[in-house]
Design an enzyme around this catalytic site. Structure first.
Site, PDB file in Angstrom:
ATOM      1  N   ASN A  11      14.935  48.663  46.986  1.00 12.78           N
ATOM      2  CA  ASN A  11      14.735  47.274  46.566  1.00 12.78           C
ATOM      3  C   ASN A  11      14.396  47.284  45.079  1.00 12.78           C
ATOM      4  O   ASN A  11      13.312  47.707  44.691  1.00 12.78           O
ATOM      5  CB  ASN A  11      13.571  46.686  47.393  1.00 12.78           C
ATOM      6  CG  ASN A  11      13.150  45.310  46.909  1.00 12.78           C
ATOM      7  OD1 ASN A  11      13.873  44.647  46.160  1.00 12.78           O
ATOM      8  ND2 ASN A  11      11.964  44.876  47.324  1.00 12.78           N
ATOM      9  N   TRP A  12      15.354  46.819  44.270  1.00 11.50           N
ATOM     10  CA  TRP A  12      15.153  46.883  42.814  1.00 11.50           C
ATOM     11  C   TRP A  12      14.338  45.706  42.274  1.00 11.50           C
ATOM     12  O   TRP A  12      14.095  45.624  41.075  1.00 11.50           O
ATOM     13  CB  TRP A  12      16.511  46.992  42.109  1.00 11.50           C
ATOM     14  CG  TRP A  12      17.177  48.336  42.332  1.00 11.50           C
ATOM     15  CD1 TRP A  12      16.676  49.374  43.071  1.00 11.50           C
ATOM     16  CD2 TRP A  12      18.439  48.779  41.817  1.00 11.50           C
ATOM     17  NE1 TRP A  12      17.556  50.441  43.043  1.00 11.50           N
ATOM     18  CE2 TRP A  12      18.646  50.103  42.288  1.00 11.50           C
ATOM     19  CE3 TRP A  12      19.421  48.183  41.016  1.00 11.50           C
ATOM     20  CZ2 TRP A  12      19.795  50.836  41.969  1.00 11.50           C
ATOM     21  CZ3 TRP A  12      20.563  48.919  40.702  1.00 11.50           C
ATOM     22  CH2 TRP A  12      20.741  50.228  41.170  1.00 11.50           C
ATOM     23  N   LYS A  13      14.005  44.785  43.137  1.00 14.82           N
ATOM     24  CA  LYS A  13      13.166  43.631  42.747  1.00 14.82           C
ATOM     25  C   LYS A  13      13.737  42.987  41.483  1.00 14.82           C
ATOM     26  O   LYS A  13      14.944  42.931  41.311  1.00 14.82           O
ATOM     27  CB  LYS A  13      11.710  44.072  42.570  1.00 14.82           C
ATOM     28  CG  LYS A  13      11.203  44.925  43.735  1.00 14.82           C
ATOM     29  CD  LYS A  13       9.725  45.111  43.710  1.00 14.82           C
ATOM     30  CE  LYS A  13       9.318  46.099  44.787  1.00 14.82           C
ATOM     31  NZ  LYS A  13       7.926  46.019  45.145  1.00 14.82           N
ATOM     32  N   HIS A  97      10.265  39.681  52.531  1.00 13.51           N
ATOM     33  CA  HIS A  97       9.472  40.682  51.801  1.00 13.51           C
ATOM     34  C   HIS A  97       8.102  40.086  51.479  1.00 13.51           C
ATOM     35  O   HIS A  97       7.986  38.885  51.213  1.00 13.51           O
ATOM     36  CB  HIS A  97      10.214  41.078  50.516  1.00 13.51           C
ATOM     37  CG  HIS A  97       9.611  42.261  49.827  1.00 13.51           C
ATOM     38  ND1 HIS A  97       8.507  42.154  49.028  1.00 13.51           N
ATOM     39  CD2 HIS A  97       9.946  43.576  49.863  1.00 13.51           C
ATOM     40  CE1 HIS A  97       8.185  43.364  48.586  1.00 13.51           C
ATOM     41  NE2 HIS A  97       9.044  44.247  49.073  1.00 13.51           N
ATOM     42  N   GLU A  99       6.397  40.077  48.908  1.00 15.60           N
ATOM     43  CA  GLU A  99       6.321  39.360  47.620  1.00 15.60           C
ATOM     44  C   GLU A  99       6.897  37.951  47.751  1.00 15.60           C
ATOM     45  O   GLU A  99       6.427  37.026  47.091  1.00 15.60           O
ATOM     46  CB  GLU A  99       7.046  40.171  46.527  1.00 15.60           C
ATOM     47  CG  GLU A  99       6.232  41.397  46.141  1.00 15.60           C
ATOM     48  CD  GLU A  99       7.042  42.583  45.655  1.00 15.60           C
ATOM     49  OE1 GLU A  99       8.238  42.428  45.330  1.00 15.60           O
ATOM     50  OE2 GLU A  99       6.474  43.699  45.609  1.00 15.60           O
ATOM     51  N   GLU A 169       5.989  47.187  56.299  1.00 17.24           N
ATOM     52  CA  GLU A 169       5.483  47.402  54.953  1.00 17.24           C
ATOM     53  C   GLU A 169       4.051  46.876  54.860  1.00 17.24           C
ATOM     54  O   GLU A 169       3.852  45.673  54.614  1.00 17.24           O
ATOM     55  CB  GLU A 169       6.355  46.648  53.944  1.00 17.24           C
ATOM     56  CG  GLU A 169       7.788  47.090  53.933  1.00 17.24           C
ATOM     57  CD  GLU A 169       8.443  46.888  52.570  1.00 17.24           C
ATOM     58  OE1 GLU A 169       8.878  47.873  51.990  1.00 17.24           O
ATOM     59  OE2 GLU A 169       8.461  45.755  52.081  1.00 17.24           O
ATOM     60  N   GLY A 175       3.566  49.043  46.101  1.00 17.07           N
ATOM     61  CA  GLY A 175       3.380  49.126  44.656  1.00 17.07           C
ATOM     62  C   GLY A 175       1.980  49.529  44.239  1.00 17.07           C
ATOM     63  O   GLY A 175       1.598  49.378  43.073  1.00 17.07           O
ATOM     64  N   SER A 215       5.004  52.482  48.749  1.00 17.19           N
ATOM     65  CA  SER A 215       4.764  53.656  47.900  1.00 17.19           C
ATOM     66  C   SER A 215       5.410  54.939  48.452  1.00 17.19           C
ATOM     67  O   SER A 215       4.812  56.011  48.386  1.00 17.19           O
ATOM     68  CB  SER A 215       3.258  53.852  47.674  1.00 17.19           C
ATOM     69  OG  SER A 215       2.722  52.717  47.018  1.00 17.19           O
ATOM     70  N   GLY A 236      10.621  50.652  46.847  1.00 16.01           N
ATOM     71  CA  GLY A 236      10.612  49.777  45.676  1.00 16.01           C
ATOM     72  C   GLY A 236      10.663  50.600  44.404  1.00 16.01           C
ATOM     73  O   GLY A 236      11.718  51.079  43.979  1.00 16.01           O
ATOM     74  N   GLY A 237       9.496  50.819  43.805  1.00 18.58           N
ATOM     75  CA  GLY A 237       9.385  51.487  42.504  1.00 18.58           C
ATOM     76  C   GLY A 237      10.196  52.770  42.387  1.00 18.58           C
ATOM     77  O   GLY A 237      10.906  52.983  41.388  1.00 18.58           O
TER      78      GLY A 237
END
Ligand code: PEP
Length: 253
Positions: A11-13, A97, A99, A169, A175, A215, A236-237
């Site tokens: 997920n590149w957000k 998600h 977020e 998640e 994150g 993470s 993610g990151g």
């Protein structure tokens, strides 16, 4: 052993311009070219989907949207529909998600409508669920997940859910650098699979992939993937850098 093919999803957000996304996708496609044992999906920002789709067309990388709106078209400024996603080559879509829930007011009810739109347009929905730190501390993890699953999946038939993917998640691990331990993840994944078995039967429950997200890094993926009910990861990151993400895809079995 089970027949579920692992899925590692990135997920590149809201990171990467179109040209950065194309370059990253090309590098990643090259790095993972020999690994057919794992499904790999990337979800770049909407503006890059079409170009990334062209860039990866000869690879085994798949494409996903980070969100959708449930209407097919109309006066919904800023929104993207399921058929728009499929028209640029998306196979998957991330829904609910944390977020989106935290910053954009998404609820289990809106998540339910979005999953319906995804299913109706043959997009594989990745339903994201997870408890907050406070909810875990007050031992509400299972009741929170129960509600998110039951409301999110309300009204779906067995046939509707054959392409469903669930991403557990824990919000406190996204994150933050804090990861659930492999045992914590397995405990929740087992619970989710048994919920699915109760509602839809063992065959569907045993075929649905349940990803862990929060993470995930090259140094913790193998331990997580060794768990019986962990079928992949939503990253993610660590999905933003092709080498790092490729190292996750090449986890040790
Ligand atoms: C995510 O965005 O779904 C996620 C799990 O992020 P991170 O890997 O950065 O914790």
């Amino acid at each position: 052993m089970n027949d579920r093919k692992p899925l590692i999803a990135g997920n590149w957000k809201m990171f990467k311009t179109c040209s950065e996304a194309i370059a990253t996708a090309k590098q990643l496609a090259h790095l993972i070219r020999k690994n057919q044992a794992v499904d790999v999906m990337i979800a770049p920002p909407f503006i890059a989907l079409e170009k990334v789709s062209e860039a990866i067309k000869d690879s085994h990388l798949s494409l996903g949207g980070q969100n959708l709106f449930w209407q097919s078209e109309g006066a919904y400024t800023g929104e993207i529909s399921a058929n728009m996603l499929t028209s640029v080559g998306c196979e998957y879509v991330i829904i609910g998600h944390s977020e989106r829930r935290q910053y954009f007011g998404e609820s289990d009810a809106t998540v339910n409508r979005k999953i319906r739109a995804a299913v109706d347009h043959h997009l594989k929905p990745i339903l994201c669920i997870g408890e907050s730190e406070k909810e875990r501390e007050s031992k509400d993890t299972f009741s929170v997940l129960d509600k998110q699953m039951k409301t999110g999946l309300k009204g779906f038939s067995l046939d509707d859910l054959t392409s469903l993917i669930i991403a557990y998640e824990p919000v406190w691990a996204i994150g933050t650098g804090k990861t659930a331990t492999a045992d914590q993840a397995q405990e929740v994944h087992r619970f989710l699979r048994s919920m699915l078995a109760t509602s839809y039967g063992n065959t569907l429950a045993n075929s649905i992939r349940i990803l862990y997200g929060g993470s995930v890094k090259p140094d913790n993926i193998s331990e997580l993937m060794a768990m019986a009910d962990v079928d992949g990861a939503l990253v993610g990151g660590a999905s933003l850098d092709p080498e790092t993400f490729s190292n996750i895809v090449h986890f040790e079995k």
